[in-house]
Motif scaffolding. Structure first.
Motif, PDB file in Angstrom:
ATOM      1  N   GLY A  92      17.553  21.475 -65.431  1.00 37.46           N
ATOM      2  CA  GLY A  92      18.009  22.155 -64.230  1.00 37.46           C
ATOM      3  C   GLY A  92      18.072  23.659 -64.415  1.00 37.46           C
ATOM      4  N   ALA A  93      18.517  24.096 -65.606  1.00 34.42           N
ATOM      5  CA  ALA A  93      18.606  25.532 -65.882  1.00 34.42           C
ATOM      6  C   ALA A  93      17.228  26.173 -65.949  1.00 34.42           C
ATOM      7  CB  ALA A  93      19.366  25.761 -67.187  1.00 34.42           C
ATOM      8  N   VAL A  94      16.251  25.434 -66.463  1.00 27.40           N
ATOM      9  CA  VAL A  94      14.869  25.939 -66.501  1.00 27.40           C
ATOM     10  C   VAL A  94      14.307  26.023 -65.091  1.00 27.40           C
ATOM     11  CG1 VAL A  94      12.510  25.455 -67.263  1.00 27.40           C
ATOM     12  CG2 VAL A  94      14.416  25.124 -68.847  1.00 27.40           C
ATOM     13  N   GLU A  95      14.522  24.972 -64.295  1.00 28.99           N
ATOM     14  CA  GLU A  95      13.963  24.914 -62.943  1.00 28.99           C
ATOM     15  C   GLU A  95      14.552  25.984 -62.031  1.00 28.99           C
ATOM     16  OE1 GLU A  95      11.493  23.254 -62.123  1.00 28.99           O
ATOM     17  OE2 GLU A  95      11.331  21.520 -63.442  1.00 28.99           O
ATOM     18  N   ASN A  96      15.855  26.286 -62.175  1.00 27.75           N
ATOM     19  CA  ASN A  96      16.457  27.263 -61.256  1.00 27.75           C
ATOM     20  C   ASN A  96      16.403  28.693 -61.789  1.00 27.75           C
ATOM     21  OD1 ASN A  96      18.656  27.672 -63.058  1.00 27.75           O
ATOM     22  ND2 ASN A  96      19.898  26.090 -62.068  1.00 27.75           N
ATOM     23  N   GLY A  97      15.808  28.881 -62.960  1.00 23.89           N
ATOM     24  CA  GLY A  97      15.615  30.223 -63.480  1.00 23.89           C
ATOM     25  C   GLY A  97      16.743  30.746 -64.342  1.00 23.89           C
ATOM     26  N   THR A  98      17.805  29.938 -64.536  1.00 22.39           N
ATOM     27  CA  THR A  98      18.884  30.375 -65.424  1.00 22.39           C
ATOM     28  C   THR A  98      18.365  30.561 -66.843  1.00 22.39           C
ATOM     29  OG1 THR A  98      20.504  29.174 -64.078  1.00 22.39           O
ATOM     30  CG2 THR A  98      21.184  29.801 -66.300  1.00 22.39           C
ATOM     31  N   LEU A  99      17.435  29.689 -67.241  1.00 25.11           N
ATOM     32  CA  LEU A  99      16.736  29.837 -68.523  1.00 25.11           C
ATOM     33  C   LEU A  99      15.283  30.162 -68.206  1.00 25.11           C
ATOM     34  CD1 LEU A  99      18.139  26.775 -70.543  1.00 25.11           C
ATOM     35  CD2 LEU A  99      18.754  29.190 -70.815  1.00 25.11           C
ATOM     36  N   PRO A 100      14.930  31.449 -68.084  1.00 26.77           N
ATOM     37  CA  PRO A 100      13.567  31.827 -67.715  1.00 26.77           C
ATOM     38  C   PRO A 100      12.589  31.626 -68.870  1.00 26.77           C
ATOM     39  CG  PRO A 100      14.873  33.780 -68.168  1.00 26.77           C
ATOM     40  CD  PRO A 100      15.823  32.612 -68.225  1.00 26.77           C
ATOM     41  N   PRO A 101      11.266  31.630 -68.576  1.00 26.69           N
ATOM     42  CA  PRO A 101      10.262  31.486 -69.635  1.00 26.69           C
ATOM     43  C   PRO A 101      10.473  32.509 -70.741  1.00 26.69           C
ATOM     44  CG  PRO A 101       9.233  31.338 -67.482  1.00 26.69           C
ATOM     45  CD  PRO A 101      10.658  31.720 -67.244  1.00 26.69           C
ATOM     46  N   GLY A 102      10.365  32.044 -71.988  1.00 24.58           N
ATOM     47  CA  GLY A 102      10.537  32.915 -73.141  1.00 24.58           C
ATOM     48  C   GLY A 102      11.919  32.869 -73.748  1.00 24.58           C
ATOM     49  N   THR A 103      12.883  32.269 -73.040  1.00 25.26           N
ATOM     50  CA  THR A 103      14.248  32.190 -73.560  1.00 25.26           C
ATOM     51  C   THR A 103      14.289  31.365 -74.839  1.00 25.26           C
ATOM     52  OG1 THR A 103      15.197  32.332 -71.339  1.00 25.26           O
ATOM     53  CG2 THR A 103      16.614  31.459 -73.074  1.00 25.26           C
ATOM     54  N   LEU A 104      14.963  31.884 -75.860  1.00 26.00           N
ATOM     55  CA  LEU A 104      15.132  31.169 -77.120  1.00 26.00           C
ATOM     56  C   LEU A 104      16.452  30.408 -77.098  1.00 26.00           C
ATOM     57  CD1 LEU A 104      13.923  33.821 -79.726  1.00 26.00           C
ATOM     58  CD2 LEU A 104      12.821  31.649 -79.198  1.00 26.00           C
ATOM     59  N   LEU A 105      16.381  29.107 -77.362  1.00 32.07           N
ATOM     60  CA  LEU A 105      17.601  28.297 -77.406  1.00 32.07           C
ATOM     61  C   LEU A 105      18.160  28.191 -78.814  1.00 32.07           C
ATOM     62  CD1 LEU A 105      16.642  25.311 -75.049  1.00 32.07           C
ATOM     63  CD2 LEU A 105      17.733  27.479 -74.470  1.00 32.07           C
ATOM     64  N   GLY A 106      17.423  28.662 -79.805  1.00 32.91           N
ATOM     65  CA  GLY A 106      17.861  28.528 -81.190  1.00 32.91           C
ATOM     66  C   GLY A 106      17.422  27.193 -81.763  1.00 32.91           C
ATOM     67  N   ASN A 107      17.794  26.929 -82.992  1.00 31.64           N
ATOM     68  CA  ASN A 107      17.399  25.658 -83.601  1.00 31.64           C
ATOM     69  C   ASN A 107      18.430  24.571 -83.294  1.00 31.64           C
ATOM     70  OD1 ASN A 107      19.563  25.836 -85.515  1.00 31.64           O
ATOM     71  ND2 ASN A 107      18.308  27.189 -86.774  1.00 31.64           N
ATOM     72  N   GLU A 108      18.126  23.344 -83.702  1.00 30.00           N
ATOM     73  CA  GLU A 108      18.977  22.202 -83.351  1.00 30.00           C
ATOM     74  C   GLU A 108      20.380  22.315 -83.922  1.00 30.00           C
ATOM     75  OE1 GLU A 108      16.781  18.903 -84.760  1.00 30.00           O
ATOM     76  OE2 GLU A 108      15.193  19.073 -83.249  1.00 30.00           O
ATOM     77  N   ILE A 109      20.500  22.820 -85.143  1.00 29.72           N
ATOM     78  CA  ILE A 109      21.823  22.937 -85.763  1.00 29.72           C
ATOM     79  C   ILE A 109      22.689  23.917 -84.981  1.00 29.72           C
ATOM     80  CG2 ILE A 109      23.061  23.643 -87.851  1.00 29.72           C
ATOM     81  CD1 ILE A 109      20.656  22.728 -89.485  1.00 29.72           C
ATOM     82  N   GLU A 110      22.092  25.078 -84.605  1.00 30.68           N
ATOM     83  CA  GLU A 110      22.840  26.065 -83.836  1.00 30.68           C
ATOM     84  C   GLU A 110      23.262  25.500 -82.487  1.00 30.68           C
ATOM     85  OE1 GLU A 110      20.027  29.172 -83.599  1.00 30.68           O
ATOM     86  OE2 GLU A 110      20.520  30.042 -85.560  1.00 30.68           O
ATOM     87  N   LEU A 111      22.341  24.804 -81.831  1.00 25.41           N
ATOM     88  CA  LEU A 111      22.651  24.229 -80.523  1.00 25.41           C
ATOM     89  C   LEU A 111      23.746  23.171 -80.634  1.00 25.41           C
ATOM     90  CD1 LEU A 111      19.149  23.834 -78.820  1.00 25.41           C
ATOM     91  CD2 LEU A 111      21.055  25.236 -78.031  1.00 25.41           C
TER      92      LEU A 111
END
Length: 239
Positions: free
Chosen positions: A19-38
């Motif tokens: 949902g965040a990707v679709e509505n632009g809250t997480l725009p293309p190129g956004t880094l989410l970090g690695n799995e441990i950080e998340l």
């Protein structure tokens, strides 16, 4: 996250991220970090985060980059089932469409093309092959036939605008279309053009477009990356 819900946590997370990707809250190129950080940031287990990320990687919304982490690619293009062009739909969504013309020539109409356009078999028709991109990423492989003499499909202009805009600028009124949608596996050549693996799922669309006099003005056979597209339609209950 609702830990009391019967919906698995990984699915809840995947749905929120999508949902965040679709509505632009997480725009293309956004880094989410690695799995441990998340996992640490969200208070979830690493397997839960890994499964959620994999779900969105499979949908083509996220990509894992070695040494970088998880990155947003692009949201899926949602196309309404109406008489619109891909170029216009991408531009309206702010996707920076671009076109590479692969073929632009006159050729004899085959039997299927002649039947679709209502012209004699063997008569000259314009044949166009184009690769449509957004943000520099391949999105669709477009093949179109047009009756000869309808417009002059100049290559330079085709690379800066959409085919439907060219038809409308020639004082043609696009009125209706007959369209079918399907799916199949990508050939090696198609996969190379669309930056997919051979055998990857592709959406197919065949469309014959008519003007307000009922004349066929375009026959298209298009291939779309399944991870980048969805087609939307509204269904009504018949009274």
């Amino acid at each position: 996250m609702d830990r009391t819900s019967p919906v698995p946590l990984y699915f809840q997370l995947a749905r929120q991220l999508e949902g965040a990707v679709e509505n632009g809250t997480l725009p293309p190129g956004t880094l989410l970090g690695n799995e441990i950080e998340l996992a640490t940031r969200l208070g979830l287990s690493r397997p839960t985060v890994r499964q959620a990320i994999q779900t969105l990687v499979d949908k083509g919304l996220l990509v894992r980059r070695r040494g970088v982490g998880t990155q947003v690619v692009h949201s899926r293009v949602r196309r309404p089932l109406e008489l619109s062009s891909l170029y216009d739909d991408l531009e309206a969504a702010g996707r920076r469409p671009a076109t590479r013309v692969l073929t632009n020539r006159l050729e004899p109409a085959t039997a299927p093309v002649a039947a679709a356009l209502g012209v004699p078999e063997g008569s000259d028709v314009h044949y166009l092959e184009r690769l449509r991109t957004a943000y520099g990423e391949p999105m669709a492989y477009l093949r179109n036939h047009l009756p000869a003499g309808l417009i002059d499909p100049d290559t330079e202009r085709l690379e800066t605008t959409g085919l439907y805009r060219m038809l409308r600028s020639a004082a043609l009124t696009l009125h209706s279309a007959r369209q079918s949608i399907g799916a199949r596996a990508a050939t090696a050549e198609e996969a190379a053009l669309l930056d997919e693996r051979e055998g990857a799922p592709l959406l197919t669309m065949e469309r014959t477009t008519y003007d307000d006099t009922g004349r066929a003005v375009e026959y298209g056979s298009h291939l779309y990356r399944a991870a980048r597209y969805s087609f939307e339609l509204q269904l009504m209950v018949r009274p």
